[in-house]
Design an enzyme around this catalytic site. Structure first.
Site, mmCIF file in Angstrom:
data_model
loop_
_atom_site.group_PDB
_atom_site.id
_atom_site.type_symbol
_atom_site.label_atom_id
_atom_site.label_comp_id
_atom_site.label_asym_id
_atom_site.label_seq_id
_atom_site.Cartn_x
_atom_site.Cartn_y
_atom_site.Cartn_z
ATOM 1 N N TRP A 191 60.238 8.628 59.551
ATOM 2 C CA TRP A 191 60.395 7.498 58.613
ATOM 3 C C TRP A 191 60.627 6.166 59.324
ATOM 4 O O TRP A 191 61.248 5.269 58.763
ATOM 5 C CB TRP A 191 61.532 7.773 57.612
ATOM 6 C CG TRP A 191 61.380 9.028 56.840
ATOM 7 C CD1 TRP A 191 60.431 9.323 55.901
ATOM 8 C CD2 TRP A 191 62.219 10.196 56.907
ATOM 9 N NE1 TRP A 191 60.624 10.590 55.392
ATOM 10 C CE2 TRP A 191 61.710 11.146 55.994
ATOM 11 C CE3 TRP A 191 63.357 10.523 57.651
ATOM 12 C CZ2 TRP A 191 62.293 12.400 55.804
ATOM 13 C CZ3 TRP A 191 63.927 11.773 57.467
ATOM 14 C CH2 TRP A 191 63.401 12.692 56.547
ATOM 15 N N HIS A 192 60.124 6.030 60.527
ATOM 16 C CA HIS A 192 60.306 4.784 61.278
ATOM 17 C C HIS A 192 58.995 4.010 61.377
ATOM 18 O O HIS A 192 58.751 3.317 62.360
ATOM 19 C CB HIS A 192 60.855 5.074 62.678
ATOM 20 C CG HIS A 192 62.229 5.670 62.679
ATOM 21 N ND1 HIS A 192 62.841 6.127 63.838
ATOM 22 C CD2 HIS A 192 63.119 5.888 61.680
ATOM 23 C CE1 HIS A 192 64.038 6.601 63.524
ATOM 24 N NE2 HIS A 192 64.223 6.472 62.219
ATOM 25 N N TYR A 193 58.157 4.117 60.370
ATOM 26 C CA TYR A 193 56.867 3.418 60.429
ATOM 27 C C TYR A 193 57.078 1.901 60.355
ATOM 28 O O TYR A 193 58.059 1.415 59.786
ATOM 29 C CB TYR A 193 55.930 3.912 59.328
ATOM 30 C CG TYR A 193 56.495 3.926 57.928
ATOM 31 C CD1 TYR A 193 56.425 2.800 57.119
ATOM 32 C CD2 TYR A 193 57.095 5.065 57.396
ATOM 33 C CE1 TYR A 193 56.928 2.793 55.833
ATOM 34 C CE2 TYR A 193 57.602 5.085 56.110
ATOM 35 C CZ TYR A 193 57.523 3.950 55.335
ATOM 36 O OH TYR A 193 58.034 3.955 54.059
#
Length: 574
Positions: free
Chosen positions: A513-515
């Site tokens: 979830w670090h896009y």
């Protein structure tokens, strides 16, 4: 003397109860008189600043700017404060697997086939994530060209409200000791700084297991200067060209939950601005919907082109995460990310454990972090992106023994990454997910790092310090194949995936979830985060990042909201 001692203990107990009561009351009602549902918004209103997106950056930015100016903060989702799926550590995963229209998490599936999520709630990703809090490294800060003194002041401003020292228990201690045993040194103890070696990082979960999000930073706001509307998705940014050298943002149109449109405009003043803080998917999407983007793509959707800006939506990246599940012969504590091993090769090793994986802590359909709805350890090829496929995986999991859910993950995240993708509109509805491609492992350097990271995880599992939490009769090859063939993984299976770590990386790639990306500095915005080609418009969030900062970006995104708010107040005072 004995009575005095008992009396002191009684007073201490009463004090604790009062503190807890006050804390719980605060969680129920933050006293934020400036937060309203968008249905109560006037049809037309005027402000000095209009911030689109009440997420990780938007909340600290709004709180800061409200000190001297009138600020409107528009959030497309609801409040995190009274949602038990958000507020407590033990419920982690429940919000992510909630697929209802009013869920704080909106699921999307990238064109690569990886199930992912974007926030739809005040506080943004900090209302949904695993809570790890760690600053960016000094090299990252220097490369960004930020003022180091103001950066440190901004981090501290954030940390007073949301950062805590996690309680390290047996499983996380084993992870820490194993990392040190295999040579990921030095040991840096508990620190919020990004340092090579092994460390215990911060967390946004307090000692009671309660989450503190960037929405908590609104406590710093000037109530007289801030208006927050929830359930207020912005349709587009408005521009004027009358008497202007360049198109100039002068307002937005947003809707409420009844579908009624509202117009918010900037007051007259050269320092007044619209600021987009909608995240790596939402910010490039909104720019395109407003006429800023690749001209041909906008015209294909019948969007009037304000400025042809072909780099909007380009350079999308998502840090690939690959994990190995390690069944434990003994119960382990519930823990999210607390310890990290930071290598000089751009590989971060972390772990999570406990009953939040098992069925009894979530609804029977969720299975905590194992849920196919969440996407951890789960990828879905284009032809299998159906509810039926997910439901089949869930049904399969119901027949697994409880022991299959006792244990923890050891995971790796790759710095960067080097691989790049792009984002495009699917429709002109801002509530629809855009189409995004991350091109995981397209750059061979990312795949090399993944393989090296899995080898480090193997050494952690085989270490003496970790021996209490693994079955001796399950060799690494079996654990890798168990992970690769998990029923939540919808990709075609490869026999004995452990024989090729490259294949294991490709088969088990998932998101952490670090896009980021889509509106990067020097491509879409300048170093002051002003959108190139127009006036009175900025983008301040993770979409401006070329690389994800540190082991977890949330600390830096919150810092950036505060940092830029202070800079803008300084500009305004000149």
């Amino acid at each position: 003397m004995g009575c005095s001692g008992r009396w002191k203990k009684t007073l201490a107990a009463l004090s604790t109860l009062l503190i807890l009561h006050g804390f719980c009351s605060a969680r129920r009602d933050r006293g934020f008189s400036f937060i309203h549902q968008a249905t109560t918004a006037p049809m037309v209103s005027y402000y000095d600043y209009i911030i689109v997106g009440g997420g990780t950056a938007g909340c600290p930015l709004a709180a800061t700017l409200s000190q001297t100016s009138s600020v409107l903060l528009l959030e497309r989702g609801g409040s995190p404060f009274n949602n038990p799926n958000i507020t407590h550590l033990s419920a982690f995963g429940a919000a992510l697997s909630d697929l209802s229209p009013k869920s704080p998490s909106q699921r999307f599936v990238s064109e690569d086939g990886v199930i992912n999520a974007r926030a739809r709630v005040l506080g943004g990703g900090s209302s949904l994530n695993a809570g790890f809090y760690s600053r960016a490294g000094s090299e990252y800060i220097a490369k960004a060209g930020w003022d180091v003194k103001l950066v440190n002041e901004s981090y501290r401003w954030v940390e007073r409200a949301v950062a805590f020292h996690p309680p390290l228990r047996q499983w996380q201690l084993a992870v820490r000791n194993s990392l040190l045993e295999i040579g990921i040194r030095p040991y840096n103890g508990y620190t919020l700084d990004h340092l090579y070696g092994t460390k215990v990082g911060g967390t946004i979960f307090d000692g009671f297991g309660r989450r503190h999000t960037s929405a908590d930073l609104l406590r710093y706001a000037n109530p007289a200067g801030l208006t927050v509307f929830l359930r207020a998705p912005v349709q587009r940014i408005l521009f004027t060209t009358e008497g202007k050298i360049k198109p100039t943002a002068n307002g937005v149109i947003f809707t409420d939950s009844n579908g009624l449109s509202h117009w918010a405009y900037l007051r007259k003043g050269s320092k007044n601005e619209v600021i987009v803080c909608s995240g790596a998917l939402g910010s490039p999407q909104l720019l395109m919907l407003s006429g800023l983007g690749p001209a041909k793509h906008l015209e294909a959707h019948n969007i009037s082109v304000v400025v042809d800006t072909p780099l909007v939506g380009q350079g999308m990246s998502d840090n690939p995460m690959n994990a190995v599940f390690v069944p434990s012969p003994r119960p382990v504590e519930v823990s999210l990310i607390q310890v990290v091993g930071i290598t000089h090769n751009g590989i971060y090793i972390e772990g999570a454990s406990g009953a939040n994986f098992a069925r009894e802590t979530t609804t029977p359909q969720d299975f905590g972090m194992f849920s196919p709805k969440i996407g951890q350890l789960s990828t879905s090829p284009p032809k299998q992106r159906t509810e039926e496929a997910l439901n089949r995986a869930i049904t399969t999991m119901r027949f697994l023994p409880r022991s299959a859910f006792v244990g923890g993950f050891l995971l790796e995240k790759i710095m960067g990454p080097l691989s790049r993708g792009h984002l495009e509109l699917r429709s002109t509805n801002p509530n629809d997910n855009p189409a995004v491609t991350f091109n995981y492992f397209q750059d061979p350097g990312d795949l090399e790092k993944c393989v090296e990271g899995i080898k480090i995880i193997e050494r952690v599992i085989e270490s003496r310090s970790f021996s209490r939490f693994r079955y001796n009769h399950l060799p690494i090859a079996v654990l890798l194949n168990m992970t690769a063939n998990s029923p939540v993984n919808l990709l075609p299976k490869h026999a004995n995936a452990s024989r090729s770590l490259e294949q294991f990386c490709r088969d088990t790639v998932t998101t952490i979830w670090h896009y980021h990306g889509g509106c990067q500095v020097e491509r879409v915005v300048d170093h002051d985060y002003k959108v190139i080609g127009v006036d009175s418009l900025r983008v301040i969030d993770g979409s401006t990042f070329d690389y994800s900062p540190g082991t977890n970006p949330q600390a830096t995104v919150m810092m950036l909201g505060r940092y830029m708010g202070v800079k803008m107040l300084q500009e305004r005072s000149k």
